[in-house]
Structure formats: C-alpha cells, structure tokens
Design a protein around this motif. Structure first.
Motif, PDB file in Angstrom:
ATOM      1  N   ALA A  85       0.832  -1.203   0.000  1.00  0.00           N
ATOM      2  CA  ALA A  85       0.000   0.000   0.000  1.00  0.00           C
ATOM      3  C   ALA A  85       0.871   1.259   0.000  1.00  0.00           C
ATOM      4  O   ALA A  85       0.550   2.242  -0.686  1.00  0.00           O
ATOM      5  CB  ALA A  85      -0.941   0.000   1.201  1.00  0.00           C
ATOM      6  N   ALA A  86       1.985   1.235   0.717  1.00  0.00           N
ATOM      7  CA  ALA A  86       2.890   2.385   0.746  1.00  0.00           C
ATOM      8  C   ALA A  86       3.499   2.625  -0.633  1.00  0.00           C
ATOM      9  O   ALA A  86       3.652   3.775  -1.058  1.00  0.00           O
ATOM     10  CB  ALA A  86       3.990   2.164   1.787  1.00  0.00           C
ATOM     11  N   ALA A 108      -6.498  -8.218  -9.943  1.00  0.00           N
ATOM     12  CA  ALA A 108      -7.102  -8.889  -8.783  1.00  0.00           C
ATOM     13  C   ALA A 108      -6.325  -8.602  -7.499  1.00  0.00           C
ATOM     14  O   ALA A 108      -6.929  -8.392  -6.441  1.00  0.00           O
ATOM     15  CB  ALA A 108      -7.190 -10.393  -9.031  1.00  0.00           C
ATOM     16  N   ASN A 109      -4.992  -8.601  -7.567  1.00  0.00           N
ATOM     17  CA  ASN A 109      -4.169  -8.400  -6.367  1.00  0.00           C
ATOM     18  C   ASN A 109      -3.052  -7.389  -6.586  1.00  0.00           C
ATOM     19  O   ASN A 109      -2.043  -7.430  -5.888  1.00  0.00           O
ATOM     20  CB  ASN A 109      -3.546  -9.734  -5.922  1.00  0.00           C
ATOM     21  CG  ASN A 109      -4.590 -10.706  -5.465  1.00  0.00           C
ATOM     22  OD1 ASN A 109      -5.366 -10.407  -4.569  1.00  0.00           O
ATOM     23  ND2 ASN A 109      -4.648 -11.858  -6.108  1.00  0.00           N
ATOM     24  N   GLY A 110      -3.226  -6.530  -7.566  1.00  0.00           N
ATOM     25  CA  GLY A 110      -2.155  -5.592  -7.846  1.00  0.00           C
ATOM     26  C   GLY A 110      -2.651  -4.304  -8.444  1.00  0.00           C
ATOM     27  O   GLY A 110      -3.847  -4.111  -8.655  1.00  0.00           O
ATOM     28  N   ARG A 111      -1.699  -3.421  -8.695  1.00  0.00           N
ATOM     29  CA  ARG A 111      -1.958  -2.165  -9.391  1.00  0.00           C
ATOM     30  C   ARG A 111      -0.924  -2.048 -10.498  1.00  0.00           C
ATOM     31  O   ARG A 111       0.259  -2.350 -10.299  1.00  0.00           O
ATOM     32  CB  ARG A 111      -1.830  -0.957  -8.464  1.00  0.00           C
ATOM     33  CG  ARG A 111      -2.860  -0.861  -7.377  1.00  0.00           C
ATOM     34  CD  ARG A 111      -4.259  -0.564  -7.922  1.00  0.00           C
ATOM     35  NE  ARG A 111      -5.232  -0.467  -6.848  1.00  0.00           N
ATOM     36  CZ  ARG A 111      -5.800  -1.512  -6.236  1.00  0.00           C
ATOM     37  NH1 ARG A 111      -5.483  -2.736  -6.591  1.00  0.00           N
ATOM     38  NH2 ARG A 111      -6.677  -1.327  -5.272  1.00  0.00           N
ATOM     39  N   THR A 112      -1.381  -1.608 -11.645  1.00  0.00           N
ATOM     40  CA  THR A 112      -0.525  -1.451 -12.814  1.00  0.00           C
ATOM     41  C   THR A 112      -0.338   0.038 -13.096  1.00  0.00           C
ATOM     42  O   THR A 112      -1.298   0.805 -13.045  1.00  0.00           O
ATOM     43  CB  THR A 112      -1.151  -2.151 -14.030  1.00  0.00           C
ATOM     44  OG1 THR A 112      -1.334  -3.535 -13.726  1.00  0.00           O
ATOM     45  CG2 THR A 112      -0.278  -2.025 -15.263  1.00  0.00           C
ATOM     46  N   PHE A 113       0.898   0.410 -13.418  1.00  0.00           N
ATOM     47  CA  PHE A 113       1.236   1.790 -13.763  1.00  0.00           C
ATOM     48  C   PHE A 113       1.975   1.773 -15.094  1.00  0.00           C
ATOM     49  O   PHE A 113       2.744   0.848 -15.362  1.00  0.00           O
ATOM     50  CB  PHE A 113       2.133   2.406 -12.687  1.00  0.00           C
ATOM     51  CG  PHE A 113       1.467   2.503 -11.350  1.00  0.00           C
ATOM     52  CD1 PHE A 113       0.752   3.638 -11.000  1.00  0.00           C
ATOM     53  CD2 PHE A 113       1.529   1.452 -10.436  1.00  0.00           C
ATOM     54  CE1 PHE A 113       0.118   3.724  -9.769  1.00  0.00           C
ATOM     55  CE2 PHE A 113       0.901   1.532  -9.210  1.00  0.00           C
ATOM     56  CZ  PHE A 113       0.190   2.673  -8.871  1.00  0.00           C
ATOM     57  N   GLU A 114       1.751   2.800 -15.902  1.00  0.00           N
ATOM     58  CA  GLU A 114       2.396   2.875 -17.212  1.00  0.00           C
ATOM     59  C   GLU A 114       3.484   3.929 -17.194  1.00  0.00           C
ATOM     60  O   GLU A 114       3.246   5.073 -16.788  1.00  0.00           O
ATOM     61  CB  GLU A 114       1.353   3.210 -18.272  1.00  0.00           C
ATOM     62  CG  GLU A 114       1.909   3.149 -19.685  1.00  0.00           C
ATOM     63  CD  GLU A 114       0.834   3.306 -20.728  1.00  0.00           C
ATOM     64  OE1 GLU A 114       0.133   2.318 -21.007  1.00  0.00           O
ATOM     65  OE2 GLU A 114       0.680   4.445 -21.234  1.00  0.00           O
TER      66      GLU A 114
END
Length: 130
Positions: A85-86, A108-114
């Motif tokens: 989260a940090a 589902a269990n993550g965040r994606t950044f471009e």
C-alpha cells in the motif's frame, strides 16, 4: 560462485521522464549513468545490493519506439500488505495513476502503472513462492 545479476536494458524516448517514474514513483536509486558513450546517454536505476537493475538509454538522433503492447510488464511482488500500500501511495503521490491491466489477472491483487514509454509496471500484493 558469484550470484547471477540481471540488467534489463531498453531505450527510452525521454530519459528525464523515465528516471522520474522509476526514481520518484517506484523509489529506485540512480546507480550510475553515462553521456555520449558512442552516441548513447543512459542511466542505471535499482536498489543498492539488489541482484537486478534497469538501464535506460537514449541514442542521440534516434527516437525510440513506444512499448509494442500493453502487456509488456515488469512485475514486483510485494507480500507485505502495508509495504504494498505504501508503494502504491508513493506512485500516486508522484503523479502516476494506476491503469487497468491488459490481463485482468494483475488487477485482482495488484496495481498497474504505465511509464512514459508505454511499458507497464505491476505492483503485485503477493509473494512469489517459486
């Protein structure tokens, strides 16, 4: 025997912008760099002592292409929920908003950044168990 180390090297369209993404957003350190090495400028980013780092280069007089697809990923597994989260908060505070993943598995269990070149980084809140 020396441990195997990994360098992921790729060209970038904008060295300053890509450094800001990985340094300010993901918390990588600038480990080194060079200017006009046979027409290339570059920077290495990583974490001191880690067995991997990233190298980004600009070839003078040549524009690098964008990522060939939205599924070109670097995935970082962060098992601790608070640490994960940090890291997500750090990316957002640096001005980088999550994007929907091309493969919904990563959402589902993550965040994606471009990144500025269209390559994607997944912060996966899970342990890598293999």
């Amino acid at each position: 025997m020396d441990a195997v180390k990994l360098r992921v090297a790729r060209p970038t369209r904008n060295l300053d912008a890509v450094v800001r993404f990985y340094r300010d957003g993901l918390g990588f350190e600038v480990l080194g760099g060079f200017e006009d090495h046979a027409g290339f400028d570059g920077v290495m980013l990583g974490h001191a002592g880690a067995p991997y780092h990233l190298e980004f280069t600009v070839e003078r007089g040549h524009e690098a292409p964008r990522a060939p697809s939205e599924d070109h990923l670097l995935v970082f597994y962060v098992p601790d929920p608070e640490a994960w989260a940090a890291r997500v908060r750090r990316m957002e505070a640096a001005g980088f908003a999550p994007v929907p993943s091309r493969n919904p598995y990563w959402d589902a269990n993550g965040r994606t950044f471009e990144d500025p070149d269209g390559y994607r980084v997944v912060l996966q809140q899970a342990a890598w168990s293999r």
